[in-house]
Design a protein around this motif. Structure first.
Motif, PDB file in Angstrom:
ATOM      1  N   GLN A 149       0.840  -1.207   0.000  1.00 14.86           N
ATOM      2  CA  GLN A 149       0.000   0.000   0.000  1.00 14.86           C
ATOM      3  C   GLN A 149       0.878   1.261   0.000  1.00 14.86           C
ATOM      4  O   GLN A 149       0.784   2.117   0.879  1.00 14.86           O
ATOM      5  CB  GLN A 149      -0.957  -0.015   1.186  1.00 14.86           C
ATOM      6  N   ASP A 197      -3.091  -5.678   8.172  1.00 14.67           N
ATOM      7  CA  ASP A 197      -3.122  -4.421   7.417  1.00 14.67           C
ATOM      8  C   ASP A 197      -1.938  -3.526   7.801  1.00 14.67           C
ATOM      9  O   ASP A 197      -1.675  -3.318   8.973  1.00 14.67           O
ATOM     10  CB  ASP A 197      -4.445  -3.695   7.723  1.00 14.67           C
ATOM     11  N   LYS A 247      -0.725   0.166   6.127  1.00 12.33           N
ATOM     12  CA  LYS A 247      -0.830   1.162   5.062  1.00 12.33           C
ATOM     13  C   LYS A 247       0.446   1.995   5.084  1.00 12.33           C
ATOM     14  O   LYS A 247       0.531   3.004   5.781  1.00 12.33           O
ATOM     15  CB  LYS A 247      -2.061   2.024   5.287  1.00 12.33           C
ATOM     16  N   LEU A 307      -7.065  -7.558  -1.191  1.00 15.22           N
ATOM     17  CA  LEU A 307      -6.236  -7.404   0.009  1.00 15.22           C
ATOM     18  C   LEU A 307      -7.088  -7.327   1.284  1.00 15.22           C
ATOM     19  O   LEU A 307      -6.818  -8.014   2.274  1.00 15.22           O
ATOM     20  CB  LEU A 307      -5.382  -6.137  -0.158  1.00 15.22           C
ATOM     21  N   GLU A 308      -8.126  -6.504   1.232  1.00 17.68           N
ATOM     22  CA  GLU A 308      -8.981  -6.338   2.422  1.00 17.68           C
ATOM     23  C   GLU A 308      -9.638  -7.673   2.815  1.00 17.68           C
ATOM     24  O   GLU A 308      -9.743  -8.004   3.995  1.00 17.68           O
ATOM     25  CB  GLU A 308     -10.075  -5.288   2.164  1.00 17.68           C
ATOM     26  N   ASN A 309     -10.071  -8.426   1.792  1.00 11.66           N
ATOM     27  CA  ASN A 309     -10.700  -9.727   2.073  1.00 11.66           C
ATOM     28  C   ASN A 309      -9.715 -10.684   2.716  1.00 11.66           C
ATOM     29  O   ASN A 309     -10.072 -11.510   3.553  1.00 11.66           O
ATOM     30  CB  ASN A 309     -11.239 -10.368   0.791  1.00 11.66           C
ATOM     31  N   ARG A 310      -8.476 -10.576   2.282  1.00 10.10           N
ATOM     32  CA  ARG A 310      -7.461 -11.460   2.881  1.00 10.10           C
ATOM     33  C   ARG A 310      -7.218 -11.087   4.347  1.00 10.10           C
ATOM     34  O   ARG A 310      -7.105 -11.949   5.204  1.00 10.10           O
ATOM     35  CB  ARG A 310      -6.156 -11.401   2.086  1.00 10.10           C
ATOM     36  N   PHE A 311      -7.147  -9.801   4.613  1.00 10.22           N
ATOM     37  CA  PHE A 311      -6.969  -9.398   6.018  1.00 10.22           C
ATOM     38  C   PHE A 311      -8.136  -9.956   6.846  1.00 10.22           C
ATOM     39  O   PHE A 311      -7.939 -10.459   7.955  1.00 10.22           O
ATOM     40  CB  PHE A 311      -6.927  -7.868   6.157  1.00 10.22           C
ATOM     41  N   ALA A 312      -9.341  -9.853   6.284  1.00  6.88           N
ATOM     42  CA  ALA A 312     -10.532 -10.334   7.009  1.00  6.88           C
ATOM     43  C   ALA A 312     -10.463 -11.857   7.190  1.00  6.88           C
ATOM     44  O   ALA A 312     -10.837 -12.386   8.244  1.00  6.88           O
ATOM     45  CB  ALA A 312     -11.789  -9.938   6.243  1.00  6.88           C
ATOM     46  N   ARG A 326      -8.061 -12.573   9.953  1.00 12.40           N
ATOM     47  CA  ARG A 326      -8.650 -12.136  11.230  1.00 12.40           C
ATOM     48  C   ARG A 326      -9.631 -13.208  11.717  1.00 12.40           C
ATOM     49  O   ARG A 326      -9.652 -13.581  12.882  1.00 12.40           O
ATOM     50  CB  ARG A 326      -9.379 -10.797  11.018  1.00 12.40           C
TER      51      ARG A 326
END
Ligand code: PMP
Length: 383
Positions: free
Chosen positions: A50, A173, A175, A259-264, A267
Protein backbone atom coordinates in the motif's frame (compact mmCIF):
# COMPACT_ATOMS: atom_id res chain seq x y z
CA UNK A 1 1.75 -40.50 2.65
CA UNK A 2 1.71 -38.45 5.83
CA UNK A 3 0.24 -34.96 5.52
CA UNK A 4 2.53 -31.97 5.83
CA UNK A 5 0.27 -29.27 7.18
CA UNK A 6 2.22 -26.11 7.94
CA UNK A 7 0.60 -23.98 10.61
CA UNK A 8 4.01 -22.49 11.26
CA UNK A 9 4.96 -18.80 11.20
CA UNK A 10 7.09 -19.24 8.09
CA UNK A 11 7.65 -20.96 5.90
CA UNK A 12 3.98 -21.20 5.12
CA UNK A 13 2.07 -23.40 2.72
CA UNK A 14 2.70 -22.75 -0.96
CA UNK A 15 -0.39 -23.01 -3.19
CA UNK A 16 -0.41 -25.37 -6.19
CA UNK A 17 -0.51 -22.45 -8.64
CA UNK A 18 2.68 -21.06 -7.14
CA UNK A 19 4.33 -24.53 -7.16
CA UNK A 20 3.52 -24.75 -10.86
CA UNK A 21 5.16 -21.36 -11.48
CA UNK A 22 8.22 -22.49 -9.50
CA UNK A 23 8.60 -25.51 -11.77
CA UNK A 24 8.94 -23.45 -14.98
CA UNK A 25 12.28 -23.54 -16.83
CA UNK A 26 14.70 -20.81 -15.77
CA UNK A 27 15.12 -17.75 -17.95
CA UNK A 28 18.02 -15.30 -18.00
CA UNK A 29 17.65 -12.18 -15.91
CA UNK A 30 19.33 -9.68 -18.24
CA UNK A 31 16.56 -10.00 -20.80
CA UNK A 32 13.50 -7.98 -21.78
CA UNK A 33 11.44 -11.06 -20.85
CA UNK A 34 12.60 -10.97 -17.21
CA UNK A 35 12.32 -7.18 -17.09
CA UNK A 36 8.59 -7.51 -17.72
CA UNK A 37 8.35 -9.92 -14.76
CA UNK A 38 10.47 -7.73 -12.50
CA UNK A 39 8.47 -4.60 -13.28
CA UNK A 40 5.23 -6.42 -12.59
CA UNK A 41 6.65 -7.89 -9.37
CA UNK A 42 7.67 -4.46 -8.08
CA UNK A 43 4.32 -2.91 -9.02
CA UNK A 44 2.46 -5.80 -7.35
CA UNK A 45 4.53 -5.48 -4.18
CA UNK A 46 3.71 -1.78 -4.01
CA UNK A 47 0.02 -2.67 -3.97
CA UNK A 48 0.50 -5.14 -1.13
CA UNK A 49 2.66 -2.65 0.75
CA UNK A 50 0.00 0.00 0.00
CA UNK A 51 2.71 2.41 -1.11
CA UNK A 52 3.94 4.54 -3.95
CA UNK A 53 7.49 4.27 -2.56
CA UNK A 54 10.12 2.18 -4.30
CA UNK A 55 10.42 -1.45 -3.25
CA UNK A 56 13.73 -3.28 -3.64
CA UNK A 57 13.77 -7.04 -4.14
CA UNK A 58 16.75 -8.90 -2.65
CA UNK A 59 17.83 -12.51 -2.75
CA UNK A 60 17.74 -13.08 1.01
CA UNK A 61 15.60 -14.13 3.92
CA UNK A 62 13.76 -11.58 6.06
CA UNK A 63 16.78 -10.91 8.23
CA UNK A 64 18.72 -9.92 5.11
CA UNK A 65 16.07 -7.31 4.32
CA UNK A 66 16.31 -6.07 7.93
CA UNK A 67 20.11 -5.88 7.80
CA UNK A 68 20.01 -4.10 4.42
CA UNK A 69 17.69 -1.50 5.98
CA UNK A 70 20.03 -0.85 8.91
CA UNK A 71 23.32 -0.67 7.02
CA UNK A 72 21.89 1.30 4.09
CA UNK A 73 20.31 4.02 6.22
CA UNK A 74 22.79 4.62 9.01
CA UNK A 75 26.37 5.39 9.94
CA UNK A 76 28.34 4.06 12.91
CA UNK A 77 27.57 6.22 15.95
CA UNK A 78 24.10 7.29 14.72
CA UNK A 79 21.56 7.07 17.53
CA UNK A 80 18.47 4.92 17.02
CA UNK A 81 15.48 3.80 19.05
CA UNK A 82 14.15 0.24 19.09
CA UNK A 83 10.51 -0.24 20.11
CA UNK A 84 10.12 -3.92 20.77
CA UNK A 85 8.57 -6.72 22.75
CA UNK A 86 10.02 -9.99 21.58
CA UNK A 87 12.70 -11.96 19.81
CA UNK A 88 12.34 -10.20 16.46
CA UNK A 89 12.35 -6.75 17.98
CA UNK A 90 15.59 -7.77 19.68
CA UNK A 91 16.95 -8.65 16.25
CA UNK A 92 16.90 -4.95 15.30
CA UNK A 93 19.07 -4.22 18.34
CA UNK A 94 21.47 -7.05 17.48
CA UNK A 95 21.85 -5.89 13.88
CA UNK A 96 22.40 -2.25 14.91
CA UNK A 97 24.99 -3.31 17.47
CA UNK A 98 26.83 -5.33 14.81
CA UNK A 99 27.25 -2.05 12.87
CA UNK A 100 28.38 0.01 15.86
CA UNK A 101 25.07 1.87 16.13
CA UNK A 102 24.10 2.71 19.72
CA UNK A 103 20.50 1.77 20.55
CA UNK A 104 17.95 3.14 22.97
CA UNK A 105 15.53 0.30 23.60
CA UNK A 106 11.91 0.78 24.66
CA UNK A 107 10.72 -2.64 25.70
CA UNK A 108 7.21 -3.95 26.05
CA UNK A 109 6.54 -6.81 28.40
CA UNK A 110 6.36 -9.90 26.17
CA UNK A 111 2.80 -10.46 24.98
CA UNK A 112 2.13 -6.71 25.05
CA UNK A 113 3.05 -3.67 22.95
CA UNK A 114 4.54 -0.23 23.58
CA UNK A 115 2.07 2.66 23.33
CA UNK A 116 2.85 5.70 21.14
CA UNK A 117 2.95 8.16 24.08
CA UNK A 118 6.08 6.57 25.52
CA UNK A 119 7.80 6.75 22.14
CA UNK A 120 6.67 10.35 21.66
CA UNK A 121 8.10 11.39 25.03
CA UNK A 122 11.41 9.61 24.34
CA UNK A 123 11.74 11.22 20.92
CA UNK A 124 11.03 14.65 22.41
CA UNK A 125 13.87 14.14 24.88
CA UNK A 126 16.39 13.25 22.20
CA UNK A 127 16.03 15.00 18.87
CA UNK A 128 19.16 13.39 17.46
CA UNK A 129 17.53 9.96 17.00
CA UNK A 130 17.90 9.06 13.33
CA UNK A 131 15.59 6.06 13.13
CA UNK A 132 12.91 4.23 15.11
CA UNK A 133 12.81 0.48 14.54
CA UNK A 134 9.82 -1.65 15.36
CA UNK A 135 7.87 -4.77 14.36
CA UNK A 136 4.47 -5.10 12.70
CA UNK A 137 3.67 -8.63 13.89
CA UNK A 138 5.99 -9.90 16.65
CA UNK A 139 6.03 -13.56 15.69
CA UNK A 140 7.69 -14.73 18.91
CA UNK A 141 4.81 -13.56 21.12
CA UNK A 142 1.82 -13.25 18.77
CA UNK A 143 1.14 -9.53 19.08
CA UNK A 144 0.67 -6.84 16.47
CA UNK A 145 2.12 -3.39 17.14
CA UNK A 146 0.09 -0.26 16.49
CA UNK A 147 2.12 0.99 13.54
CA UNK A 148 -0.45 3.62 12.62
CA UNK A 149 -0.03 5.44 15.95
CA UNK A 150 3.75 5.06 15.94
CA UNK A 151 3.82 6.47 12.40
CA UNK A 152 1.92 9.57 13.53
CA UNK A 153 4.46 10.19 16.27
CA UNK A 154 7.63 9.53 14.27
CA UNK A 155 6.42 11.55 11.27
CA UNK A 156 6.65 14.74 13.35
CA UNK A 157 10.35 14.19 14.09
CA UNK A 158 13.50 14.05 11.96
CA UNK A 159 13.64 10.26 12.52
CA UNK A 160 12.49 7.64 10.03
CA UNK A 161 10.19 4.77 10.99
CA UNK A 162 11.55 1.35 10.02
CA UNK A 163 9.16 -1.59 10.37
CA UNK A 164 9.87 -5.31 10.35
CA UNK A 165 6.88 -6.54 8.35
CA UNK A 166 8.48 -9.92 7.67
CA UNK A 167 5.59 -11.95 9.02
CA UNK A 168 2.89 -9.29 8.79
CA UNK A 169 2.91 -8.23 5.14
CA UNK A 170 -0.20 -9.37 3.29
CA UNK A 171 -1.73 -10.78 6.49
CA UNK A 172 -2.13 -7.81 8.80
CA UNK A 173 -3.12 -4.42 7.42
CA UNK A 174 -0.20 -2.02 7.04
CA UNK A 175 -0.83 1.16 5.06
CA UNK A 176 2.77 2.11 4.38
CA UNK A 177 2.09 5.58 2.97
CA UNK A 178 -1.00 6.53 4.93
CA UNK A 179 0.69 5.51 8.19
CA UNK A 180 4.04 7.17 7.32
CA UNK A 181 6.14 4.02 7.37
CA UNK A 182 9.46 5.06 5.82
CA UNK A 183 11.06 1.66 5.48
CA UNK A 184 9.43 -1.77 5.70
CA UNK A 185 11.36 -5.02 5.45
CA UNK A 186 9.62 -8.22 4.48
CA UNK A 187 10.14 -11.61 2.86
CA UNK A 188 8.56 -14.17 0.56
CA UNK A 189 7.89 -17.14 2.82
CA UNK A 190 5.16 -15.87 5.13
CA UNK A 191 2.09 -13.96 3.95
CA UNK A 192 3.15 -14.08 0.32
CA UNK A 193 2.92 -17.88 0.12
CA UNK A 194 6.30 -18.54 -1.50
CA UNK A 195 9.34 -20.53 -0.41
CA UNK A 196 12.04 -18.54 1.43
CA UNK A 197 14.54 -16.64 -0.69
CA UNK A 198 13.20 -13.16 -1.45
CA UNK A 199 13.63 -10.16 0.83
CA UNK A 200 11.82 -6.87 0.21
CA UNK A 201 12.51 -3.33 1.40
CA UNK A 202 10.28 -0.32 0.72
CA UNK A 203 11.82 3.12 1.09
CA UNK A 204 10.32 6.61 1.38
CA UNK A 205 11.86 9.86 0.11
CA UNK A 206 12.69 10.79 3.74
CA UNK A 207 14.60 7.52 4.16
CA UNK A 208 16.38 7.94 0.85
CA UNK A 209 17.90 11.21 2.11
CA UNK A 210 19.38 9.27 5.01
CA UNK A 211 20.57 6.52 2.68
CA UNK A 212 22.64 8.96 0.60
CA UNK A 213 24.79 9.85 3.64
CA UNK A 214 25.06 6.37 5.16
CA UNK A 215 28.60 5.29 6.05
CA UNK A 216 28.07 1.78 7.45
CA UNK A 217 30.38 -0.69 5.75
CA UNK A 218 28.40 -2.80 3.26
CA UNK A 219 28.44 -4.31 -0.17
CA UNK A 220 25.74 -6.87 -1.13
CA UNK A 221 23.19 -5.20 1.12
CA UNK A 222 23.94 -1.64 -0.03
CA UNK A 223 20.48 -0.58 -1.18
CA UNK A 224 22.00 2.31 -3.14
CA UNK A 225 23.09 -0.28 -5.69
CA UNK A 226 19.47 -1.46 -6.02
CA UNK A 227 18.24 2.12 -6.22
CA UNK A 228 20.75 2.93 -8.97
CA UNK A 229 19.41 0.31 -11.39
CA UNK A 230 15.74 0.55 -10.45
CA UNK A 231 14.83 3.00 -13.21
CA UNK A 232 16.29 0.66 -15.83
CA UNK A 233 14.23 -2.22 -14.34
CA UNK A 234 17.29 -4.19 -13.30
CA UNK A 235 18.92 -5.72 -10.23
CA UNK A 236 22.57 -5.17 -9.29
CA UNK A 237 23.27 -8.90 -8.85
CA UNK A 238 21.64 -12.12 -10.01
CA UNK A 239 18.10 -12.10 -8.63
CA UNK A 240 16.29 -15.24 -7.43
CA UNK A 241 14.72 -15.49 -10.88
CA UNK A 242 12.41 -18.45 -10.27
CA UNK A 243 11.05 -16.93 -7.07
CA UNK A 244 10.36 -13.59 -8.76
CA UNK A 245 8.40 -15.41 -11.48
CA UNK A 246 6.45 -17.34 -8.83
CA UNK A 247 5.85 -14.13 -6.87
CA UNK A 248 3.77 -12.91 -9.81
CA UNK A 249 1.50 -15.91 -9.42
CA UNK A 250 1.06 -15.47 -5.68
CA UNK A 251 0.36 -11.77 -6.19
CA UNK A 252 -2.25 -12.64 -8.81
CA UNK A 253 -3.95 -14.83 -6.20
CA UNK A 254 -3.81 -12.04 -3.62
CA UNK A 255 -5.29 -9.59 -6.14
CA UNK A 256 -8.07 -12.01 -7.08
CA UNK A 257 -9.02 -12.42 -3.43
CA UNK A 258 -8.61 -8.71 -2.65
CA UNK A 259 -6.24 -7.40 0.01
CA UNK A 260 -8.98 -6.34 2.42
CA UNK A 261 -10.70 -9.73 2.07
CA UNK A 262 -7.46 -11.46 2.88
CA UNK A 263 -6.97 -9.40 6.02
CA UNK A 264 -10.53 -10.33 7.01
CA UNK A 265 -9.84 -14.02 6.24
CA UNK A 266 -6.80 -14.10 8.54
CA UNK A 267 -8.65 -12.14 11.23
CA UNK A 268 -11.41 -14.76 11.12
CA UNK A 269 -8.94 -17.64 11.32
CA UNK A 270 -7.14 -15.96 14.23
CA UNK A 271 -10.40 -15.44 16.10
CA UNK A 272 -11.42 -19.05 15.48
CA UNK A 273 -8.04 -20.25 16.79
CA UNK A 274 -8.45 -18.21 19.95
CA UNK A 275 -11.97 -19.58 20.44
CA UNK A 276 -10.65 -23.09 19.89
CA UNK A 277 -7.93 -22.65 22.51
CA UNK A 278 -10.35 -21.16 25.04
CA UNK A 279 -12.77 -24.03 24.34
CA UNK A 280 -10.04 -26.37 25.50
CA UNK A 281 -9.60 -24.41 28.68
CA UNK A 282 -6.22 -23.09 27.56
CA UNK A 283 -4.94 -19.58 28.27
CA UNK A 284 -3.95 -17.21 25.47
CA UNK A 285 -0.48 -15.73 25.84
CA UNK A 286 -0.82 -12.41 24.00
CA UNK A 287 -2.79 -9.59 25.55
CA UNK A 288 -6.29 -9.48 24.06
CA UNK A 289 -5.91 -5.82 23.07
CA UNK A 290 -3.04 -6.54 20.69
CA UNK A 291 -3.41 -10.24 19.75
CA UNK A 292 -2.12 -10.76 16.24
CA UNK A 293 -3.98 -12.06 13.21
CA UNK A 294 -0.70 -13.55 12.01
CA UNK A 295 -0.46 -16.22 14.68
CA UNK A 296 -1.97 -17.23 17.99
CA UNK A 297 0.23 -17.91 21.00
CA UNK A 298 -1.24 -20.30 23.54
CA UNK A 299 0.08 -21.13 27.01
CA UNK A 300 0.98 -24.77 27.50
CA UNK A 301 -0.97 -26.13 30.50
CA UNK A 302 0.93 -26.97 33.68
CA UNK A 303 2.49 -30.42 33.63
CA UNK A 304 2.50 -30.71 29.83
CA UNK A 305 5.79 -30.68 27.94
CA UNK A 306 5.29 -28.04 25.23
CA UNK A 307 8.25 -29.17 23.16
CA UNK A 308 7.05 -32.77 23.18
CA UNK A 309 3.59 -31.62 22.13
CA UNK A 310 4.96 -29.83 19.05
CA UNK A 311 7.22 -32.76 18.19
CA UNK A 312 4.47 -35.40 18.37
CA UNK A 313 2.07 -33.29 16.32
CA UNK A 314 4.72 -32.90 13.63
CA UNK A 315 6.41 -36.31 13.64
CA UNK A 316 3.42 -38.56 14.26
CA UNK A 317 0.61 -36.62 12.64
CA UNK A 318 2.26 -34.33 10.05
CA UNK A 319 0.85 -31.14 11.59
CA UNK A 320 3.51 -28.49 12.17
CA UNK A 321 2.98 -25.71 14.67
CA UNK A 322 5.73 -23.75 16.44
CA UNK A 323 6.89 -23.89 20.03
CA UNK A 324 8.05 -20.96 22.12
CA UNK A 325 11.36 -19.20 21.57
CA UNK A 326 13.97 -18.06 24.09
CA UNK A 327 12.37 -17.60 27.52
CA UNK A 328 9.08 -19.02 26.17
CA UNK A 329 10.63 -22.34 25.12
CA UNK A 330 8.31 -25.16 26.19
CA UNK A 331 5.88 -22.64 27.71
CA UNK A 332 3.80 -21.62 24.71
CA UNK A 333 2.79 -23.02 21.35
CA UNK A 334 2.24 -20.83 18.31
CA UNK A 335 -0.35 -21.63 15.66
CA UNK A 336 0.10 -19.49 12.56
CA UNK A 337 -2.72 -18.52 10.27
CA UNK A 338 -0.81 -16.94 7.44
CA UNK A 339 -0.08 -18.06 3.92
CA UNK A 340 -2.26 -20.44 1.97
CA UNK A 341 -4.68 -21.99 4.43
CA UNK A 342 -8.37 -22.18 5.08
CA UNK A 343 -10.66 -22.98 7.99
CA UNK A 344 -10.42 -26.73 7.42
CA UNK A 345 -6.63 -26.60 7.72
CA UNK A 346 -7.10 -24.79 10.99
CA UNK A 347 -9.72 -27.23 12.28
CA UNK A 348 -7.39 -30.11 11.42
CA UNK A 349 -4.69 -28.39 13.45
CA UNK A 350 -6.98 -27.93 16.45
CA UNK A 351 -8.19 -31.55 16.21
CA UNK A 352 -4.58 -32.75 16.20
CA UNK A 353 -3.72 -30.47 19.12
CA UNK A 354 -6.62 -32.01 21.07
CA UNK A 355 -5.49 -35.55 20.33
CA UNK A 356 -1.91 -34.97 21.44
CA UNK A 357 -2.82 -32.88 24.49
CA UNK A 358 -5.01 -35.76 25.62
CA UNK A 359 -2.27 -38.31 25.02
CA UNK A 360 0.04 -36.19 27.18
CA UNK A 361 -2.44 -36.23 30.04
CA UNK A 362 -4.32 -32.93 29.76
CA UNK A 363 -7.98 -33.41 30.71
CA UNK A 364 -10.81 -31.81 28.74
CA UNK A 365 -13.82 -32.87 26.74
CA UNK A 366 -12.58 -34.24 23.45
CA UNK A 367 -13.87 -32.09 20.56
CA UNK A 368 -14.35 -28.98 22.71
CA UNK A 369 -11.70 -26.97 20.85
CA UNK A 370 -12.94 -27.91 17.40
CA UNK A 371 -16.54 -27.21 18.47
CA UNK A 372 -15.72 -23.72 19.76
CA UNK A 373 -13.80 -22.86 16.61
CA UNK A 374 -16.56 -24.29 14.39
CA UNK A 375 -19.25 -22.37 16.21
CA UNK A 376 -17.36 -19.16 15.63
CA UNK A 377 -16.65 -19.97 11.99
CA UNK A 378 -20.29 -20.75 11.42
CA UNK A 379 -21.45 -17.48 12.87
CA UNK A 380 -22.38 -18.74 16.30
CA UNK A 381 -24.59 -21.60 15.05
CA UNK A 382 -24.77 -24.33 17.65
CA UNK A 383 -23.55 -27.63 16.25
N1 PMP B 1 10.98 -10.79 11.72
C1 PMP B 1 9.88 -11.50 11.99
C2 PMP B 1 8.71 -10.78 12.58
C3 PMP B 1 9.83 -12.86 11.71
O1 PMP B 1 8.72 -13.56 11.97
C4 PMP B 1 10.97 -13.49 11.15
C5 PMP B 1 10.97 -14.97 10.83
N2 PMP B 1 10.30 -15.77 11.72
C6 PMP B 1 12.08 -12.72 10.90
C7 PMP B 1 12.06 -11.37 11.18
C8 PMP B 1 13.33 -13.32 10.34
O2 PMP B 1 13.13 -13.75 9.05
P1 PMP B 1 14.07 -14.84 8.38
O3 PMP B 1 14.05 -16.04 9.23
O4 PMP B 1 13.41 -15.00 7.05
O5 PMP B 1 15.41 -14.25 8.25
Amino acid sequence: MKRNLLLTPGPTQVPARVCEALSRPIIHHRTPQFQVFLKEAIEGLKEIYQTKNDVYILASSGTGAMEASVCSLLSPGDKVMIVEGGKFGERWTEICQAYGIPTQVIKAEWGKVVGPKIVEAALKKDKTIKAVFTTLAETSTGVTFDIKSLGKVVKETPAVLVVDAVSGLGVEDMKTDAWSVDVAASASHKGLMLPPGLGFVSMSAKAKTLMVHSKCPKYYFDLRAYEKVLASVDTPYTPAIGLVVALLESMKMIKEAGLENRFAHYRRLAQATRKGALGLGLKLYADESCASNVLTSICVPKGIDGEKLVKIMRDQHGVSIAGGQAELKGKIIRIAHMGCLDEYDLLTGIACLEKVLRELGYRFELGAGVASAQKFLNGGLSL
